[in-house]
Design a protein around this motif. Structure first.
Motif, PDB file in Angstrom:
ATOM      1  N   ILE A  62       0.847  -1.203   0.000  1.00  0.00           N
ATOM      2  CA  ILE A  62       0.000   0.000   0.000  1.00  0.00           C
ATOM      3  C   ILE A  62       0.878   1.247   0.000  1.00  0.00           C
ATOM      4  CG2 ILE A  62      -1.744   1.308   1.280  1.00  0.00           C
ATOM      5  CD1 ILE A  62      -2.678  -1.413   2.454  1.00  0.00           C
ATOM      6  N   ALA A  63       1.940   1.207   0.815  1.00  0.00           N
ATOM      7  CA  ALA A  63       2.862   2.347   0.880  1.00  0.00           C
ATOM      8  C   ALA A  63       3.485   2.625  -0.487  1.00  0.00           C
ATOM      9  CB  ALA A  63       3.956   2.064   1.910  1.00  0.00           C
ATOM     10  N   MET A  77       3.028   7.172   6.167  1.00  0.00           N
ATOM     11  CA  MET A  77       2.188   6.621   7.223  1.00  0.00           C
ATOM     12  C   MET A  77       2.188   5.086   7.185  1.00  0.00           C
ATOM     13  SD  MET A  77      -1.838   7.479   7.921  1.00  0.00           S
ATOM     14  CE  MET A  77      -2.400   6.792   6.353  1.00  0.00           C
ATOM     15  N   TYR A  78       2.068   4.521   5.995  1.00  0.00           N
ATOM     16  CA  TYR A  78       2.060   3.055   5.873  1.00  0.00           C
ATOM     17  C   TYR A  78       3.458   2.461   6.049  1.00  0.00           C
ATOM     18  CZ  TYR A  78      -2.842   2.860   4.595  1.00  0.00           C
ATOM     19  OH  TYR A  78      -4.214   2.924   4.640  1.00  0.00           O
ATOM     20  N   ILE A  79       4.496   3.200   5.658  1.00  0.00           N
ATOM     21  CA  ILE A  79       5.864   2.721   5.897  1.00  0.00           C
ATOM     22  C   ILE A  79       6.106   2.573   7.390  1.00  0.00           C
ATOM     23  CG2 ILE A  79       8.316   3.349   5.738  1.00  0.00           C
ATOM     24  CD1 ILE A  79       7.551   4.748   3.037  1.00  0.00           C
ATOM     25  N   ASP A  81       3.859   1.977   9.650  1.00  0.00           N
ATOM     26  CA  ASP A  81       3.112   0.792  10.092  1.00  0.00           C
ATOM     27  C   ASP A  81       3.896  -0.486   9.787  1.00  0.00           C
ATOM     28  OD1 ASP A  81       1.019   2.300  11.060  1.00  0.00           O
ATOM     29  OD2 ASP A  81      -0.231   2.069   9.271  1.00  0.00           O
ATOM     30  N   ALA A  82       4.510  -0.535   8.608  1.00  0.00           N
ATOM     31  CA  ALA A  82       5.312  -1.702   8.231  1.00  0.00           C
ATOM     32  C   ALA A  82       6.513  -1.861   9.160  1.00  0.00           C
ATOM     33  CB  ALA A  82       5.782  -1.565   6.780  1.00  0.00           C
ATOM     34  N   MET A  83       7.079  -0.724   9.584  1.00  0.00           N
ATOM     35  CA  MET A  83       8.261  -0.769  10.445  1.00  0.00           C
ATOM     36  C   MET A  83       7.964  -1.391  11.815  1.00  0.00           C
ATOM     37  SD  MET A  83      10.216   2.833   9.615  1.00  0.00           S
ATOM     38  CE  MET A  83      11.760   2.394  10.442  1.00  0.00           C
ATOM     39  N   LYS A  84       6.752  -1.207  12.301  1.00  0.00           N
ATOM     40  CA  LYS A  84       6.373  -1.817  13.588  1.00  0.00           C
ATOM     41  C   LYS A  84       6.473  -3.336  13.502  1.00  0.00           C
ATOM     42  CE  LYS A  84       3.120   1.932  14.650  1.00  0.00           C
ATOM     43  NZ  LYS A  84       1.678   2.295  14.760  1.00  0.00           N
ATOM     44  N   ILE A  85       6.059  -3.890  12.371  1.00  0.00           N
ATOM     45  CA  ILE A  85       6.117  -5.338  12.159  1.00  0.00           C
ATOM     46  C   ILE A  85       7.566  -5.769  11.945  1.00  0.00           C
ATOM     47  CG2 ILE A  85       5.267  -7.265  10.769  1.00  0.00           C
ATOM     48  CD1 ILE A  85       2.931  -5.379   9.926  1.00  0.00           C
ATOM     49  N   GLU A  86       8.309  -4.986  11.163  1.00  0.00           N
ATOM     50  CA  GLU A  86       9.722  -5.303  10.898  1.00  0.00           C
ATOM     51  C   GLU A  86      10.532  -5.338  12.187  1.00  0.00           C
ATOM     52  OE1 GLU A  86       9.620  -2.993   6.570  1.00  0.00           O
ATOM     53  OE2 GLU A  86      10.682  -2.122   8.275  1.00  0.00           O
ATOM     54  N   LYS A  87      10.274  -4.371  13.056  1.00  0.00           N
ATOM     55  CA  LYS A  87      11.018  -4.295  14.323  1.00  0.00           C
ATOM     56  C   LYS A  87      10.772  -5.532  15.172  1.00  0.00           C
ATOM     57  CE  LYS A  87      11.818  -1.199  18.253  1.00  0.00           C
ATOM     58  NZ  LYS A  87      11.460   0.105  18.866  1.00  0.00           N
ATOM     59  N   GLU A  88       9.525  -5.985  15.172  1.00  0.00           N
ATOM     60  CA  GLU A  88       9.165  -7.161  15.980  1.00  0.00           C
ATOM     61  C   GLU A  88       9.741  -8.445  15.393  1.00  0.00           C
ATOM     62  OE1 GLU A  88       5.159  -9.627  17.352  1.00  0.00           O
ATOM     63  OE2 GLU A  88       4.956  -7.603  16.527  1.00  0.00           O
ATOM     64  N   MET A 102      15.120   4.533   4.719  1.00  0.00           N
ATOM     65  CA  MET A 102      15.481   5.197   3.462  1.00  0.00           C
ATOM     66  C   MET A 102      14.222   5.710   2.742  1.00  0.00           C
ATOM     67  SD  MET A 102      18.928   4.860   2.962  1.00  0.00           S
ATOM     68  CE  MET A 102      19.590   4.233   1.427  1.00  0.00           C
ATOM     69  N   ASN A 103      13.181   4.905   2.752  1.00  0.00           N
ATOM     70  CA  ASN A 103      11.935   5.317   2.107  1.00  0.00           C
ATOM     71  C   ASN A 103      11.295   6.500   2.833  1.00  0.00           C
ATOM     72  OD1 ASN A 103      11.930   3.469  -0.026  1.00  0.00           O
ATOM     73  ND2 ASN A 103      10.954   1.875   1.196  1.00  0.00           N
ATOM     74  N   LEU A 104      11.379   6.512   4.166  1.00  0.00           N
ATOM     75  CA  LEU A 104      10.852   7.646   4.926  1.00  0.00           C
ATOM     76  C   LEU A 104      11.649   8.917   4.613  1.00  0.00           C
ATOM     77  CD1 LEU A 104      10.099   6.141   8.463  1.00  0.00           C
ATOM     78  CD2 LEU A 104       8.438   7.035   6.827  1.00  0.00           C
ATOM     79  N   ALA A 105      12.960   8.766   4.486  1.00  0.00           N
ATOM     80  CA  ALA A 105      13.795   9.917   4.123  1.00  0.00           C
ATOM     81  C   ALA A 105      13.375  10.466   2.768  1.00  0.00           C
ATOM     82  CB  ALA A 105      15.264   9.509   4.115  1.00  0.00           C
ATOM     83  N   TYR A 106      13.137   9.562   1.810  1.00  0.00           N
ATOM     84  CA  TYR A 106      12.724   9.986   0.463  1.00  0.00           C
ATOM     85  C   TYR A 106      11.373  10.711   0.503  1.00  0.00           C
ATOM     86  CZ  TYR A 106      11.226   9.746  -4.391  1.00  0.00           C
ATOM     87  OH  TYR A 106      10.765  10.068  -5.646  1.00  0.00           O
ATOM     88  N   CYS A 107      10.418  10.167   1.239  1.00  0.00           N
ATOM     89  CA  CYS A 107       9.092  10.786   1.331  1.00  0.00           C
ATOM     90  C   CYS A 107       9.188  12.199   1.894  1.00  0.00           C
ATOM     91  CB  CYS A 107       8.172   9.939   2.214  1.00  0.00           C
ATOM     92  SG  CYS A 107       7.644   8.386   1.471  1.00  0.00           S
ATOM     93  N   ASN A 108       9.979  12.360   2.946  1.00  0.00           N
ATOM     94  CA  ASN A 108      10.116  13.679   3.563  1.00  0.00           C
ATOM     95  C   ASN A 108      10.894  14.643   2.669  1.00  0.00           C
ATOM     96  OD1 ASN A 108       9.068  13.913   6.580  1.00  0.00           O
ATOM     97  ND2 ASN A 108       9.710  11.802   6.226  1.00  0.00           N
ATOM     98  N   LEU A 109      11.887  14.130   1.956  1.00  0.00           N
ATOM     99  CA  LEU A 109      12.618  14.963   0.997  1.00  0.00           C
ATOM    100  C   LEU A 109      11.669  15.492  -0.064  1.00  0.00           C
ATOM    101  CD1 LEU A 109      15.221  16.019  -0.429  1.00  0.00           C
ATOM    102  CD2 LEU A 109      15.391  13.761  -1.512  1.00  0.00           C
ATOM    103  N   MET A 110      10.824  14.618  -0.606  1.00  0.00           N
ATOM    104  CA  MET A 110       9.903  15.016  -1.662  1.00  0.00           C
ATOM    105  C   MET A 110       8.819  15.963  -1.151  1.00  0.00           C
ATOM    106  SD  MET A 110      11.353  13.697  -4.162  1.00  0.00           S
ATOM    107  CE  MET A 110      10.188  14.107  -5.459  1.00  0.00           C
TER     108      MET A 110
END
Length: 290
Positions: A62-63, A77-79, A81-88, A102-110
């Motif tokens: 979805i992200a 926002m969905y990234i 959510d995915a990170m919560k699962i990845e961390k676990e 990296m994807n969060l950095a890209y989203c904020n850059l854009m």
């Protein structure tokens, strides 16, 4: 792996699970060269059991959909959510968690939030220092985002210092990192061209084109990178060189054109804008006719 490549697009991480596992097998058998050929970015990382990651993959899908639509706030926002699962399931020092930063950095850059993007990149760097090899192509992706942030902040000096740092870390391009390297040089050229440093931009754009031609000539990727160089030539007042490259793109698109392909549509726009910029009205009209 063949099925994944045939059925899934490049934004879906599931597309690369097969070659990740395959490369890992060769790596563990001591066949590192073969492993690098299959997956130069990921071959030495232990693959995750994807059966445990079904929910995470669905959220990430979805992200990536929002990312493709340039809805960067929703994507972020969905990234998260995915990170919560990845961390676990994978822990913070994992390839999946790194990719999400990296994807969060890209989203904020854009979205223009460069300070937040830099914060995410710092967190990504902390993971990369632990899990990545010194010359991993993932470092080129990191530096591409970092340099872009500094350019967006109009801090050209810091941007160019990080360009030098990347080249010093990675060295020359090779078969495993050529695409990331070409994209890196292309981004630098585009940013320099945007601030009127046309000659310097040409140097980096020509480097990008040289790298991509060495490994993937006569491709849509080559045409896309040529587009940046064309803009640099136009900025520098060299219409003859711009026209020559536009002719190359025109020929390539005639042989590979696909009306439903985003890359084809973007390159058609490059042709139209390029011909208009250099005053080639006849070529502009014939391209519109095509």
């Amino acid at each position: 792996d063949k099925l994944d490549k045939a059925e899934l697009d490049s934004l879906q991480s599931k597309r690369y699970y097969g070659d990740w596992w395959l490369a890992s097998c060769y790596y563990k058998l001591g066949k590192e060269k073969k492993a690098i050929e299959i997956s130069p970015k990921y071959y030495y990382f232990p693959p995750t059991d994807r059966r445990l990651m079904i929910e995470r993959d669905s959220v990430e899908e979805i992200a990536m959909k929002y990312l493709k639509e340039t809805s960067f706030s929703f994507a972020a926002m969905y990234i998260k959510d995915a990170m919560k699962i990845e961390k676990e399931l994978c822990g913070e020092m994992s390839l999946d968690y790194l990719g999400s930063y990296m994807n969060l950095a890209y989203c904020n850059l854009m979205n223009g939030s460069t300070l937040t993007a830099l914060d995410y990149l710092d967190k990504a760097k902390q993971i990369q220092n632990v899990i990545c090899k010194e010359n991993s192509p993932l470092w080129i992706e990191y530096y591409t985002l970092l340099v872009s942030c500094y350019f967006q902040q109009a801090d050209t000096l810091s941007a160019m210092k990080e360009v030098e740092a990347c080249i010093k870390r990675i060295g020359i391009e090779n078969k495993g990192n050529y695409y990331e390297y070409a994209h890196f040089f292309d981004v630098i050229a585009e940013q320099l061209n945007n601030i009127g440093k046309c000659e310097k931009a040409i140097g980096f754009a020509e480097k990008a084109l040289k790298v991509i031609r060495k490994y993937k000539s006569n491709s849509v990727e080559e045409a896309a990178i040529s587009a940046t160089l064309i803009n640099c030539y136009i900025c520098n007042g060299d219409k003859s060189k711009a026209k020559s490259l536009l002719s190359n793109i025109h020929s390539l698109l005639k042989s590979t054109i696909n009306d439903n392909d985003d890359s084809t549509i973007k390159l058609m726009h490059v042709l139209l804008k390029g011909y208009a910029s250099i005053g080639e009205k006849d070529l502009l009209q014939s391209t519109i006719g095509e």
